[in-house]
Design an enzyme around this catalytic site. Structure first.
Site, short mmCIF file in Angstrom:
data_model
loop_
_atom_site.label_atom_id
_atom_site.label_comp_id
_atom_site.label_asym_id
_atom_site.label_seq_id
_atom_site.Cartn_x
_atom_site.Cartn_y
_atom_site.Cartn_z
N HIS A 349 0.80 -1.24 0.00
CA HIS A 349 0.00 0.00 0.00
C HIS A 349 0.82 1.27 0.00
CE1 HIS A 349 -4.06 -1.70 0.74
NE2 HIS A 349 -3.37 -2.69 1.28
N LYS A 538 -8.20 14.07 4.46
CA LYS A 538 -7.35 12.88 4.43
C LYS A 538 -6.38 13.03 5.58
CE LYS A 538 -6.17 14.05 0.12
NZ LYS A 538 -6.43 12.80 -0.55
N ARG A 539 -5.55 12.00 5.86
CA ARG A 539 -4.56 12.18 6.92
C ARG A 539 -3.62 13.33 6.59
NH1 ARG A 539 -4.02 8.33 10.96
NH2 ARG A 539 -2.41 9.75 11.73
N LYS A 652 -14.53 8.62 -3.72
CA LYS A 652 -15.78 8.96 -3.02
C LYS A 652 -16.31 10.30 -3.49
CE LYS A 652 -13.93 6.38 0.79
NZ LYS A 652 -13.06 6.45 1.98
C1 NBG Z 1 -2.49 3.85 1.90
C2 NBG Z 1 -2.08 4.72 0.72
C3 NBG Z 1 -3.29 5.23 -0.04
C4 NBG Z 1 -4.17 4.06 -0.43
C5 NBG Z 1 -4.50 3.24 0.81
C6 NBG Z 1 -5.32 2.03 0.48
C7 NBG Z 1 -1.11 3.06 3.76
C8 NBG Z 1 0.13 2.38 4.18
N1 NBG Z 1 -1.30 3.25 2.46
O1 NBG Z 1 -2.88 5.92 -1.19
O2 NBG Z 1 -1.30 5.81 1.19
O3 NBG Z 1 -5.34 4.51 -1.04
O4 NBG Z 1 -3.32 2.79 1.45
O5 NBG Z 1 -4.68 1.24 -0.46
O6 NBG Z 1 -1.91 3.44 4.60
#
Ligand code: NBG
Length: 809
Positions: A349, A538-539, A652
């Site tokens: 991810h 987002k974070r 979304k």
């Molecule tokens: C996150 C990515 C995102 C992605 C999500 C789900 C982690 C390690 N990765 O870009 O930063 O959409 O995973 O795949 O949280």
């Protein structure tokens, strides 16, 4: 079968009676005198009882059809509330709602009472939750495994512009959906030593008992109930010999205590590793035990089960399967390894170095001595394999690819070497894995690599979060998109339909008003729903570049102040941010303070505030997102190209008819491909350019500032006393990092970002054209349903098929 359901939901009258009686029996209250909490708990209990029969039938069908099941392991599941989902998927709303109306009660208020279990940080955890939803709705047999953290992700408070973290005590009032399964508990060993007595004997220092709590995951009106298994840490009956009861109790509390403890300290690291082994071992053991009980042996294991490793956190599944096969079942290494490979699949991810897990051997070995031996042996054999090749046999190459190197265990390498499949989460991300980050591994195991672009549950993010838009879609293109989200494409035929455009804009206005109302209630800030809602939620992370957004709106502010001509061309904007920063991520927290300081200054300025408002919403989480996504006009997806693996917020927003302003990164690339240049605002350096610049290491942000007086003026505001609220040096670190390092190319992309905003501002001033663009985005968004992603996982990776309908059993 239907007539065997409890009668509580057979009609509104039956529901009224059952609800009344249960409130009475449980709380000694009537419908009218009960509190919202009591109403919620009783409604939840009745729904759970309604689920029971389907749950039992699903278990039965899985067993009798002896069908392959996915076990999806993830340290995080960001479930959100389940009540709305359950009411929708069981089609109970039309039964419950009239009764609430009759008593003048608000069902939404009761739904909103449910705690939002924050068992995750962001996209990765929410993705896991969407996948569970789709698995159940596609009738795929699946179980999720994670930890029953007592405290989820912190609740965010903004005090004087700074983020403060408060515990998220989501279990304080119990969790109505979960069922404790004491009988399926497992003891998990830690520390101690391994002795060889003809075979390997592991003598742990202590055990921790893992007790599962099962949460039903209900499919969309299909009788399917899958499970999310939350493993809870409790005292084992095998009492530790080497530890005081107090110390033991403390260990226990920590294991299922909190999500992601601070892992910058040794203690945090140790705990994190214990958590990872705790839930992976418990899950693997319980699954294999059940298979053995049911079928007597493991001969067909790979046709019965697949373990999914969601990012590297559950990597220990691999050595745990090996341990069981070797130490308990007497397999030879080679046979055990063949089975283990078939049984595991891994999703990557992120390519961010700091997120790729590596465990120092000095921490790992004492905690999990037997597991360590197995990883060492996996590593040793892998090195021998490399030696036997012509391309990878050099010392440097072996060091580069090995699992254990420089006294560290690289979890991603272990996953790639062992798993049958390795996938990225969007096309670009997978290409970067194959060509750059894991290029050697790709050359070694080309057959393992594949892409599955992420998706989102259109049930939660469109049908539930935006019933108004869903209504319009239903009227316009019919209901097929409920089950076949790709049918949203039928909306293309209506992109020029004035009535559809006007209704869309009216719905958008209503959803903006609903968000504005919530913000006013919670934060006292009034927003103008006719302004353009530009949203970044987002974070908080430097690579996601909330900072670039903040600098851009400062530039707008300056222009509004100094340039009367500019006002004439500028449609009023509301910039909305929502983000949590990791508690120990100092720089990210500074950015939150900066955004709040800007908001305060800008919102108070009578001169400009009819053109520009800025809000940082407090405690952004799944439930808040359900209000925010439908209310956006413009979706900010502005990460430094190559850094955002996929993003799912982007999907979304799109599905709710927001247009994207974004870089060519993650799934934005695919959104762009689908909607074409004219229905998206793309800007910035592309991934290859960023990679090249990183390699050349010749980026000097100063040169950009020298060429752009507007940008220079904005940067100066950070340190020239412009923000009278704070010390002049409050934002010095931000300034310095941008001017001297700018590792995420904020300044390099700034001008092109401004240009993209200009295009969006212009486009917004033609409402019917904007509506047309939005409709095209909605029409093309079906492919981002997690039903599509999950179907791909099932076909390509897991090789899992749906349960047969009940009458075919
Ligand atoms: C996150 C990515 C995102 C992605 C999500 C789900 C982690 C390690 N990765 O870009 O930063 O959409 O995973 O795949 O949280």
């Amino acid at each position: 079968m239907n007539n065997k359901y409890p009668s509580s939901f057979s009609s509104p009258e039956a529901f009224e009676k059952a609800y009344q009686e249960r409130l009475q029996a449980t709380y000694m209250k009537t419908i009218v005198t009960s509190s919202i909490r009591e109403r919620f708990n009783v409604l939840g209990t009745l729904i759970r009882e309604r689920i029971a029969l389907d749950w039992i039938a699903t278990e039965h069908a899985k067993k009798s059809q002896n069908i392959k099941e996915v076990h999806y392991f993830s340290m995080e599941f960001l479930l959100g509330r389940l009540i709305t989902n359950n009411l929708q998927n069981l089609r109970l709303r039309t039964i419950v709602e009239p009764v609430f109306h009759k008593y003048g009660l608000d069902l939404n208020e009761v739904e909103a009472y449910e705690a939002d279990p924050g068992l995750g940080n962001g996209g990765l955890g929410r993705l896991a939750a969407c996948y569970l939803d789709s698995l159940a709705s596609l009738k795929m047999p699946a179980t999720g495994h994670t930890i029953r953290y007592r405290y989820g992700l912190f609740r965010q408070k903004i005090k004087n512009g700074y983020q403060e973290e408060r515990p998220d005590n989501w279990l304080s009032d119990g969790y109505v959906w979960e069922i404790r399964k004491e009988e399926e508990a497992e003891d998990i060993p830690f520390f101690g030593k391994v002795e060889y007595n003809g075979k390997m004997d592991y003598l742990p220092d202590f055990y921790i008992r893992a007790v599962p709590y099962d949460v039903p995951i209900v499919g969309d009106e299909n009788g399917m109930v899958n499970v999310l298994r939350l493993w809870n840490a409790e005292a084992s009956r095998k009492y530790p010999k080497v530890m005081s009861p107090f110390d033991y109790e403390r260990e226990l509390e920590k294991i299922s205590g909190i999500l992601y403890p601070d892992d910058t300290t040794l203690d945090g690291k140790r705990l994190r590793l214990m958590q990872q082994y705790f839930f992976t071992s418990a899950g693997v053991k319980s699954v294999l035990k059940k298979i053995k009980n049911e079928t007597g042996d493991f001969r067909q294991l790979s046709e019965q089960v697949i373990f999914h490793i969601n990012d590297t956190h559950p990597t220990l599944i691999i050595p745990e399967i090996m341990r069981i096969l070797l130490d308990e079942e007497g397999y030879e290494w080679v046979d055990a390894w063949e089975v283990t490979k078939k049984l595991t699949a891994y999703t990557n991810h992120t390519i961010l170095a700091e997120a790729l897990e590596r465990w120092p051997v000095s921490i790992f070995q004492p905690i999990l001595p037997r597991i360590y031996q197995l990883i060492e042996e996996i590593d040793r054999r892998f090195r021998l394999e490399l030696l036997a090749t012509s391309t990878f046999k050099s010392k440097e190459m072996i060091e580069k690819l090995a699992i254990i190197e420089h006294q560290e265990i690289r979890m991603a390498h272990c996953c790639v070497v062992a798993s049958s499949s390795v996938n990225g989460v969007a096309k670009l991300h997978t290409e970067i894995l194959k060509k750059i980050e894991m290029a050697d591994f790709y050359q070694l195991f080309p057959e393992k690599f594949r892409n599955v672009t992420n998706g989102i549950s259109h049930r939660r993010w469109l049908i539930q979060a935006n019933p108004e838009l869903t209504g319009l879609l239903k009227q316009t293109i019919g209901e097929d998109f409920y089950r076949q989200p790709e049918k949203l494409a039928k909306l293309l035929a209506f992109q020029d339909d004035e009535r559809v455009q006007a209704t869309f804009l009216e719905i958008k206005r209503q959803k903006k008003m609903a968000l504005a109302e919530r913000i006013f209630q919670e934060q006292g800030i009034r927003l103008d729903p006719t302004s353009l809602f530009d949203i970044q939620v987002k974070r908080l992370h430097e690579y996601k570049r909330q900072l670039m957004n903040a600098l851009h709106l400062l530039a707008i502010y300056l222009k509004l102040k100094n340039n009367p001509e500019f006002r004439k061309t500028y449609h009023p904007h509301t910039f909305i941010f929502g983000a949590k920063a990791a508690a120990n991520y100092y720089f990210a927290k500074k950015i939150i303070k900066l955004i709040n300081t800007i908001a305060k200054k800008v919102n108070q300025d009578a001169d400009t505030c009819q053109f520009l408002k800025v809000v940082f919403v407090e405690n952004y989480n799944v439930s808040y997102a359900e209000v925010i996504m439908p209310a956006a006009d413009l979706s900010e997806q502005i990460s430094t190209a190559s850094k955002e693996a996929s993003g799912t917020g982007n999907m979304k927003f799109m599905m709710n008819g927001a247009l994207t302003i974004g870089t060519e990164d993650g799934a934005n690339v695919e959104i762009h491909e689908l909607v074409g240049d004219e229905n998206i605002f793309i800007f910035g350096l592309r991934a290859e350019a960023i990679t090249k610049r990183n390699q050349k290491n010749d980026y000097v942000p100063k040169t950009i500032i020298d060429q752009n007086p507007e940008l220079k003026a904005v940067l100066d505001l950070l340190v020239n006393g412009f923000f009278t609220e704070v010390d002049q040096n409050e934002f010095r670190e931000i300034y310095d990092k941008l001017v001297y390092e700018d590792p995420f190319y904020v300044l390099a992309d700034f001008e092109s970002y401004q240009e993209a905003h200009k295009r969006a501002n212009q486009a917004y001033q033609n409402p019917s054209h904007w509506a047309k663009m939005a409709l095209i985005n909605i029409a093309k968004s079906g492919i981002f349903s997690s039903d599509r992603s999950v179907q791909e996982y099932c076909d390509l990776i897991w090789k899992v098929k749906p349960l047969a309908p009940r009458n075919e059993e």
